[in-house]
Design a protein around this motif. Structure first.
Motif, PDB file in Angstrom:
ATOM      1  N   GLU A  79       0.842  -1.192   0.000  1.00 40.63           N
ATOM      2  CA  GLU A  79       0.000   0.000   0.000  1.00 40.63           C
ATOM      3  C   GLU A  79       0.881   1.248   0.000  1.00 40.63           C
ATOM      4  O   GLU A  79       1.977   1.246   0.582  1.00 40.63           O
ATOM      5  CB  GLU A  79      -0.897   0.004   1.252  1.00 40.63           C
ATOM      6  N   GLY A 118      -5.788  -0.931   0.411  1.00 38.35           N
ATOM      7  CA  GLY A 118      -5.869  -0.146   1.572  1.00 38.35           C
ATOM      8  C   GLY A 118      -6.678   1.156   1.481  1.00 38.35           C
ATOM      9  O   GLY A 118      -7.317   1.506   0.485  1.00 38.35           O
ATOM     10  N   ASN A 119      -6.690   1.756   2.638  1.00 41.19           N
ATOM     11  CA  ASN A 119      -7.438   3.004   2.773  1.00 41.19           C
ATOM     12  C   ASN A 119      -6.975   4.049   1.758  1.00 41.19           C
ATOM     13  O   ASN A 119      -7.755   4.906   1.334  1.00 41.19           O
ATOM     14  CB  ASN A 119      -7.283   3.555   4.188  1.00 41.19           C
ATOM     15  N   TRP A 133      -3.765   8.684   5.177  1.00 43.37           N
ATOM     16  CA  TRP A 133      -2.653   8.559   6.143  1.00 43.37           C
ATOM     17  C   TRP A 133      -2.013   9.910   6.451  1.00 43.37           C
ATOM     18  O   TRP A 133      -0.917   9.955   6.987  1.00 43.37           O
ATOM     19  CB  TRP A 133      -1.621   7.544   5.633  1.00 43.37           C
ATOM     20  N   ASN A 182     -12.184  -0.566  -1.010  1.00 44.92           N
ATOM     21  CA  ASN A 182     -11.547  -1.107   0.192  1.00 44.92           C
ATOM     22  C   ASN A 182     -12.345  -0.736   1.438  1.00 44.92           C
ATOM     23  O   ASN A 182     -12.685   0.441   1.628  1.00 44.92           O
ATOM     24  CB  ASN A 182     -10.130  -0.529   0.326  1.00 44.92           C
ATOM     25  N   GLU A 183     -12.634  -1.720   2.256  1.00 46.25           N
ATOM     26  CA  GLU A 183     -13.248  -1.514   3.589  1.00 46.25           C
ATOM     27  C   GLU A 183     -14.292  -0.397   3.581  1.00 46.25           C
ATOM     28  O   GLU A 183     -14.236   0.534   4.384  1.00 46.25           O
ATOM     29  CB  GLU A 183     -12.154  -1.212   4.631  1.00 46.25           C
ATOM     30  N   TYR A 213      -7.296  -8.300  11.686  1.00 47.41           N
ATOM     31  CA  TYR A 213      -6.017  -8.045  12.355  1.00 47.41           C
ATOM     32  C   TYR A 213      -6.106  -8.603  13.757  1.00 47.41           C
ATOM     33  O   TYR A 213      -7.019  -8.257  14.510  1.00 47.41           O
ATOM     34  CB  TYR A 213      -5.703  -6.541  12.346  1.00 47.41           C
ATOM     35  N   GLU A 220      -6.653  -8.964   3.503  1.00 52.16           N
ATOM     36  CA  GLU A 220      -5.819  -8.304   4.520  1.00 52.16           C
ATOM     37  C   GLU A 220      -5.897  -9.140   5.784  1.00 52.16           C
ATOM     38  O   GLU A 220      -6.988  -9.322   6.345  1.00 52.16           O
ATOM     39  CB  GLU A 220      -6.307  -6.884   4.848  1.00 52.16           C
ATOM     40  N   GLN A 261       1.216  -6.062   5.690  1.00 62.62           N
ATOM     41  CA  GLN A 261       1.561  -5.756   4.313  1.00 62.62           C
ATOM     42  C   GLN A 261       2.882  -6.464   4.001  1.00 62.62           C
ATOM     43  O   GLN A 261       3.180  -7.442   4.671  1.00 62.62           O
ATOM     44  CB  GLN A 261       1.630  -4.252   4.140  1.00 62.62           C
TER      45      GLN A 261
HETATM   46  O1  AHR Z   1      -3.135  -2.408   6.316  1.00 61.46           O
HETATM   47  C1  AHR Z   1      -3.372  -1.199   6.964  1.00 61.46           C
HETATM   48  C2  AHR Z   1      -4.789  -0.702   6.785  1.00 61.46           C
HETATM   49  O2  AHR Z   1      -5.652  -1.547   7.491  1.00 61.46           O
HETATM   50  C3  AHR Z   1      -5.339  -0.709   5.385  1.00 61.46           C
HETATM   51  O3  AHR Z   1      -5.043   0.437   4.665  1.00 61.46           O
HETATM   52  C4  AHR Z   1      -6.819  -0.789   5.612  1.00 61.46           C
HETATM   53  O4  AHR Z   1      -7.483  -1.405   4.548  1.00 61.46           O
HETATM   54  C5  AHR Z   1      -6.944  -1.520   6.928  1.00 61.46           C
HETATM   55  O5  AHR Z   1      -7.804  -0.872   7.785  1.00 61.46           O
END
Ligand code: AHR
Length: 500
Positions: free
Chosen positions: A26, A70-71, A96, A171-172, A243, A291, A349
């Motif tokens: 990312e 990712g975000n 970010w 994404n998300e 996660y 992820e 990642q």
């Molecule tokens: O991997 C870090 C972040 O975690 C990613 O950008 C996002 O998709 C998730 O919340």
């Protein structure tokens, strides 16, 4: 303690899709800049790619790599990252709070992917943008030529289409942190219409809709149901993200994440198949676990955001310890054992940002603890996964009611005759006497390798100063007796037994 693992050659779950061993790059922190790309680094090649990171990536063995977020994806203009580098705009990255120079973009990533020997998994921005930009992105990447965007790619020095097959639809999109978050209805509709126009441009692509960004999201289950209700006919995959946290600071509790992952997969399969049933459809939606990782130590606001819009700041540079490697090994076992539905997965990642590989700008690169179970699974898991029957004592925990001490998977390659056992002993103080019955796989099995990852200190880490604190060794206490393997597994250990 003692445990038994029984498999039979006639009872296979499915062929293992090698895309299960994916990772993720990312535009976040130092994953791209000073991670895979650092033109001033002593090891940089003519493209500015760090050779030390490329070498470690090849050793890690990912098969597919997700990009560009990712975000980050939800605010990204793909056009910013193509064409002459001196003309690319510098932008604020709202995901970010960083400054994005766009010196690395689609064509650079594809060149890196080629050198790394990995398949790309791309994503389109369904946050600030929508179907129009997504179809243009596919046209730029995959159309042979003769149109404005495909000819633009050729002007940019890429004559042949990239032929990117796997695309994520955003994404998300359920997350409150997501740029332009959507309700499941809004997202389901936009995913459907975006999928349609992307596929009109290139009918050969595979599409994944966003699932929940974690199984404990308030809309979990309902999200997948509503989204798939809208876009079922046009998508092939639903994504899962997770996660792992160690909220009780207890290894035994931490292992509950492995069982939870199994439950997560089975619940999403149930929801997807429930939608199929309501639609009287025989189509089966596959799962993209795109992820997953341990991530809880580097999660403060300071880890997520640095003031002053810096370029490539140090974000979520989690330093992994030995118990993190065990949990990740368990997650890999669970995914392999669900390989009839989980067809792609990405360890999130690759470098620096919650990465198995760490680097210093201008300096060294090294392997984190979590590097090893992934690398070994990717190296040895080929063929079909056999249905494991596990006979093991278990314990109960707050994180999951019943946790068998043995967690295991067997992958059998009929073409080479190699069968590989991946096993975790989750007992923290006792060795495990493990009997593995490989029924019907050949009467005289030979052990060709028996590897283990073990450390007496669950908190042991690999650092720049001591990069080899946690490394795999050999287990000499493994023997074959006909089609039975007898192994002694250390307390709290990850094991790979290769048989022929
Ligand atoms: O991997 C870090 C972040 O975690 C990613 O950008 C996002 O998709 C998730 O919340």
């Amino acid at each position: 303690i003692s445990a038994r693992l029984i498999v039979d050659r006639d009872f296979a779950i499915a062929d293992l899709d090698r895309r299960l061993f994916g990772t993720f790059v990312e535009h976040m922190g130092r994953c791209v800049y000073t991670g895979i790309y650092e033109p001033d680094h002593p090891s940089a090649d003519e493209d500015g790619f760090r050779q030390d990171v490329l070498d470690l990536t090849r050793e890690l063995g990912p098969t597919i790599v997700r990009y560009p977020g990712g975000n980050f994806m939800s605010g990204y203009n793909w056009e910013d990252g193509v064409g002459p580098k001196d003309q690319r705009p510098v932008r604020l990255d709202l995901a970010w709070y960083s400054t994005e120079t766009n010196q690395f973009g689609t064509n650079e990533f594809m060149r890196w992917a080629d050198k790394a020997g990995v398949e790309p998994m791309f994503g389109v921005n369904l946050g600030t943008r929508g179907p129009d930009e997504a179809r243009h992105f596919v046209e730029y990447c995959n159309h042979p030529g003769g149109t404005a965007l495909s000819d633009l790619r050729r002007e940019h020095g890429v004559e042949k289409p990239h032929d990117i097959k796997f695309w994520c639809l955003g994404n998300e999109m359920d997350g409150p942190w997501q740029i332009c978050r959507k309700t499941p209805q809004e997202y389901g509709r936009i995913a459907l219409e975006t999928a349609k126009v992307m596929r009109q441009v290139d009918p050969t692509i595979t599409l994944a809709a966003c699932g929940s960004s974690q199984w404990d999201m308030p809309t979990y289950g309902e999200w997948e149901h509503t989204v798939l209700d809208h876009c079922f006919d046009e998508v092939d995959f639903i994504s899962l993200h997770t996660y792992f946290t160690n909220r009780y600071d207890s290894t035994e509790e931490f292992f509950g994440n492995i069982e939870q992952t199994d439950q997560f997969i089975k619940e999403i399969v149930a929801v997807a198949d429930g939608v199929a049933a309501r639609k009287h459809s025989r189509k089966r939606i596959m799962l993209s676990f795109d992820e997953w990782n341990v991530w809880y130590k580097a999660r403060s606001i300071d880890d997520l955001r640095k003031p002053g819009w810096p370029q490539a700041p140090r974000l979520i540079e989690e330093v992994y310890n030995f118990e993190d490697a065990l949990v990740n090994g368990g997650a890999l076992i669970v995914m392999m054992n669900n390989c009839d539905r989980v067809k792609t997965a990405c360890l999130a990642q690759l470098v620096n940002v919650i990465g198995p590989i760490m680097t210093e700008p201008g300096g060294a690169a090294w392997r984190q603890t979590i590097f090893y179970p992934f690398a070994q699974a990717s190296q040895f898991a080929h063929g079909r996964v056999l249905r494991p029957v596990i006979d093991s004592p278990s314990y109960s925990a707050k994180s999951f009611a019943e946790i068998p001490y043995l967690c295991a998977s067997v992958v059998d390659d009929e073409t080479t005759g190699q069968s590989v056992i991946f096993a975790l002993n989750r007992h923290l103080t006792e060795e495990m006497e493990l009997r593995i019955e490989l029924r019907g796989l050949g009467r005289e099995r030979q052990i060709t390798q028996a590897l283990e990852l073990h450390h007496t200190n669950m908190k042991a880490t690999n650092t720049r100063e001591a990069p080899e604190t946690v490394t795999p060794g050999f287990n000499h206490d493994v023997r074959a007796d006909g089609e039975t393997i007898i192994a002694r597994l250390k307390p709290g250990s990850w094991n790979v037994i290769v048989t022929q």
